[in-house]
Scaffold this motif. Structure first.
Motif, PDB file in Angstrom:
ATOM      1  N   ASP A  79       0.854  -1.177   0.000  1.00 40.55           N
ATOM      2  CA  ASP A  79       0.000   0.000   0.000  1.00 40.55           C
ATOM      3  C   ASP A  79       0.895   1.235   0.000  1.00 40.55           C
ATOM      4  N   GLU A  80       0.319   2.399   0.279  1.00 42.29           N
ATOM      5  CA  GLU A  80       1.086   3.642   0.217  1.00 42.29           C
ATOM      6  C   GLU A  80       2.203   3.695   1.259  1.00 42.29           C
ATOM      7  N   GLU A  81       2.052   2.916   2.327  1.00 35.63           N
ATOM      8  CA  GLU A  81       3.039   2.937   3.401  1.00 35.63           C
ATOM      9  C   GLU A  81       4.188   1.964   3.173  1.00 35.63           C
ATOM     10  N   GLY A  82       3.985   0.959   2.359  1.00 32.59           N
ATOM     11  CA  GLY A  82       5.027  -0.027   2.120  1.00 32.59           C
ATOM     12  C   GLY A  82       4.462  -1.431   1.990  1.00 32.59           C
ATOM     13  N   TYR A  83       5.233  -2.423   2.401  1.00 31.69           N
ATOM     14  CA  TYR A  83       4.860  -3.830   2.254  1.00 31.69           C
ATOM     15  C   TYR A  83       4.681  -4.483   3.625  1.00 31.69           C
ATOM     16  N   THR A  84       3.688  -5.374   3.703  1.00 24.49           N
ATOM     17  CA  THR A  84       3.484  -6.184   4.896  1.00 24.49           C
ATOM     18  C   THR A  84       3.369  -7.646   4.489  1.00 24.49           C
ATOM     19  N   ILE A  85       3.576  -8.523   5.467  1.00 21.67           N
ATOM     20  CA  ILE A  85       3.363  -9.948   5.244  1.00 21.67           C
ATOM     21  C   ILE A  85       2.413 -10.464   6.316  1.00 21.67           C
ATOM     22  N   GLU A  86       1.432 -11.236   5.880  1.00 21.26           N
ATOM     23  CA  GLU A  86       0.476 -11.842   6.795  1.00 21.26           C
ATOM     24  C   GLU A  86       0.725 -13.354   6.823  1.00 21.26           C
ATOM     25  N   PRO A  87       1.060 -13.916   7.978  1.00 22.70           N
ATOM     26  CA  PRO A  87       1.278 -15.362   8.051  1.00 22.70           C
ATOM     27  C   PRO A  87      -0.051 -16.109   8.069  1.00 22.70           C
ATOM     28  N   ARG A  89       0.317 -19.733   7.682  1.00 24.68           N
ATOM     29  CA  ARG A  89       0.912 -20.881   8.359  1.00 24.68           C
ATOM     30  C   ARG A  89       2.239 -20.431   8.970  1.00 24.68           C
ATOM     31  N   ASP A  90       3.194 -21.337   9.102  1.00 22.40           N
ATOM     32  CA  ASP A  90       4.453 -21.059   9.778  1.00 22.40           C
ATOM     33  C   ASP A  90       5.308 -20.073   8.979  1.00 22.40           C
ATOM     34  N   VAL A  91       5.495 -18.863   9.519  1.00 24.68           N
ATOM     35  CA  VAL A  91       6.311 -17.833   8.876  1.00 24.68           C
ATOM     36  C   VAL A  91       7.249 -17.224   9.919  1.00 24.68           C
ATOM     37  N   ARG A  92       8.512 -17.055   9.539  1.00 24.42           N
ATOM     38  CA  ARG A  92       9.477 -16.363  10.379  1.00 24.42           C
ATOM     39  C   ARG A  92      10.037 -15.176   9.606  1.00 24.42           C
ATOM     40  N   LEU A  93      10.191 -14.089  10.322  1.00 21.25           N
ATOM     41  CA  LEU A  93      10.719 -12.861   9.731  1.00 21.25           C
ATOM     42  C   LEU A  93      11.984 -12.487  10.485  1.00 21.25           C
ATOM     43  N   ASN A  94      13.107 -12.487   9.761  1.00 24.00           N
ATOM     44  CA  ASN A  94      14.408 -12.252  10.397  1.00 24.00           C
ATOM     45  C   ASN A  94      14.617 -13.199  11.578  1.00 24.00           C
ATOM     46  N   HIS A  95      14.276 -14.468  11.337  1.00 27.84           N
ATOM     47  CA  HIS A  95      14.471 -15.584  12.279  1.00 27.84           C
ATOM     48  C   HIS A  95      13.487 -15.582  13.454  1.00 27.84           C
ATOM     49  N   GLN A  96      12.535 -14.645  13.465  1.00 31.28           N
ATOM     50  CA  GLN A  96      11.551 -14.598  14.544  1.00 31.28           C
ATOM     51  C   GLN A  96      10.178 -15.010  13.996  1.00 31.28           C
ATOM     52  N   ARG A  97       9.561 -15.991  14.669  1.00 33.12           N
ATOM     53  CA  ARG A  97       8.235 -16.423  14.238  1.00 33.12           C
ATOM     54  C   ARG A  97       7.241 -15.284  14.430  1.00 33.12           C
ATOM     55  N   ILE A  98       6.393 -15.057  13.414  1.00 32.62           N
ATOM     56  CA  ILE A  98       5.382 -14.005  13.515  1.00 32.62           C
ATOM     57  C   ILE A  98       3.992 -14.636  13.486  1.00 32.62           C
ATOM     58  N   GLU A  99       3.085 -14.021  14.222  1.00 35.99           N
ATOM     59  CA  GLU A  99       1.714 -14.518  14.316  1.00 35.99           C
ATOM     60  C   GLU A  99       0.715 -13.552  13.703  1.00 35.99           C
ATOM     61  N   THR A 100       1.129 -12.307  13.477  1.00 33.42           N
ATOM     62  CA  THR A 100       0.236 -11.272  12.954  1.00 33.42           C
ATOM     63  C   THR A 100       0.899 -10.562  11.768  1.00 33.42           C
ATOM     64  N   VAL A 101       0.148  -9.691  11.116  1.00 34.84           N
ATOM     65  CA  VAL A 101       0.670  -8.913   9.990  1.00 34.84           C
ATOM     66  C   VAL A 101       1.878  -8.094  10.455  1.00 34.84           C
ATOM     67  N   SER A 102       2.965  -8.165   9.684  1.00 40.50           N
ATOM     68  CA  SER A 102       4.210  -7.491  10.062  1.00 40.50           C
ATOM     69  C   SER A 102       4.775  -6.732   8.866  1.00 40.50           C
ATOM     70  N   TRP A 103       5.487  -5.650   9.165  1.00 41.29           N
ATOM     71  CA  TRP A 103       6.098  -4.853   8.098  1.00 41.29           C
ATOM     72  C   TRP A 103       7.322  -5.552   7.522  1.00 41.29           C
ATOM     73  N   LEU A 104       7.495  -5.389   6.215  1.00 42.04           N
ATOM     74  CA  LEU A 104       8.708  -5.854   5.541  1.00 42.04           C
ATOM     75  C   LEU A 104       9.598  -4.656   5.254  1.00 42.04           C
ATOM     76  N   ASN A 105      10.861  -4.770   5.592  1.00 44.39           N
ATOM     77  CA  ASN A 105      11.835  -3.719   5.321  1.00 44.39           C
ATOM     78  C   ASN A 105      12.841  -4.212   4.292  1.00 44.39           C
ATOM     79  N   ASP A 106      13.520  -3.274   3.661  1.00 41.28           N
ATOM     80  CA  ASP A 106      14.548  -3.638   2.691  1.00 41.28           C
ATOM     81  C   ASP A 106      15.586  -4.538   3.351  1.00 41.28           C
TER      82      ASP A 106
END
Length: 221
Positions: A79-87, A89-106
């Motif tokens: 969207d206008e603010e950037g990118y998010t990822i919604e898990p 199933r099993d998703v980890r972001l920068n080695h940390q498991r996420i349970e909710t929508v999280s921002w993606l950074n470069d």
């Protein structure tokens, strides 16, 4: 290649029917394969919402992956603010498991399931288009070296910050949205589907583009 001594103007009787056909049948598909000669293949997603999941025969996700994943494993949104990822199933972001929508950074590392790893980047400072590069030994179906999450523009060329780096190209070529379809813009004349264009033109889902020292094709999925 083409004969640069025979320019084709926009008033040409040959140019106009081709342009009208391209605009009526634009390359505005949700997904395309971009084949860049001597560089590789790229999975292009043009939607603002991209679902990732396992590549199965009846898959309905936008990015089918050859990996041990759920049919729909995660969703990336822009969207206008950037990118998010919604898990999903099993998703980890920068080695940390996420349970909710999280921002993606470069530079974010996304891990899906037990083994798949991709790096999220936004290479070009003037474009919202992002790129997913495989860190693990996985690929899409059809196979591609990387996934392009295309916003308004996608830049191909020798620049290190381009979305597709083509080191031997003489200059950048820009793919951009216009009139509901996809267009190509070049600093030098190109040939699109057999028609010479001074600075680029509209693309169809199966276009072949040839310029001096570069060429690429689109393939609809």
């Amino acid at each position: 290649m083409f004969d640069s001594a025979r320019p084709l103007t926009r008033d040409s009787a040959v140019y106009l029917p081709w342009t009208e056909t391209a605009v009526k049948n634009p390359a505005g598909k949700t997904r395309l394969l971009l084949w860049v000669d001597a560089v590789g293949g790229f999975f292009v997603c043009q939607g603002s919402e991209v679902r990732l999941g396992q590549a199965v025969p009846d898959s309905t996700v936008d990015v089918p992956l050859l990996a041990d994943l759920s049919r729909h494993h995660a969703t990336i949104r822009r969207d206008e603010e950037g990118y998010t990822i919604e898990p999903v199933r099993d998703v980890r972001l920068n080695h940390q498991r996420i349970e909710t929508v999280s921002w993606l950074n470069d530079g974010s590392l996304i891990e899906l399931g037990p083994a798949l790893q991709v790096r999220f980047t936004r290479p070009h400072p003037l474009s919202a288009t992002a790129r997913l590069d495989f860190i693990s030994n996985h690929r899409t179906r059809p196979s591609a070296a990387a996934v392009l999450l295309m916003a308004e523009t996608c830049v191909l060329g020798p620049g290190a910050n381009n979305h597709v780096v083509c080191r031997d190209w003489p200059h950048d070529v820009v793919l951009h949205r216009q009139h509901g379809g996809l267009y190509c813009r070049s600093a030098t004349p190109v040939e699109i589907d057999g028609h010479r264009c001074p600075q680029g033109g509209p693309l169809t889902p199966r276009s072949r583009v040839i310029g001096e020292q570069f060429s690429f094709s689109l393939e609809e999925i």
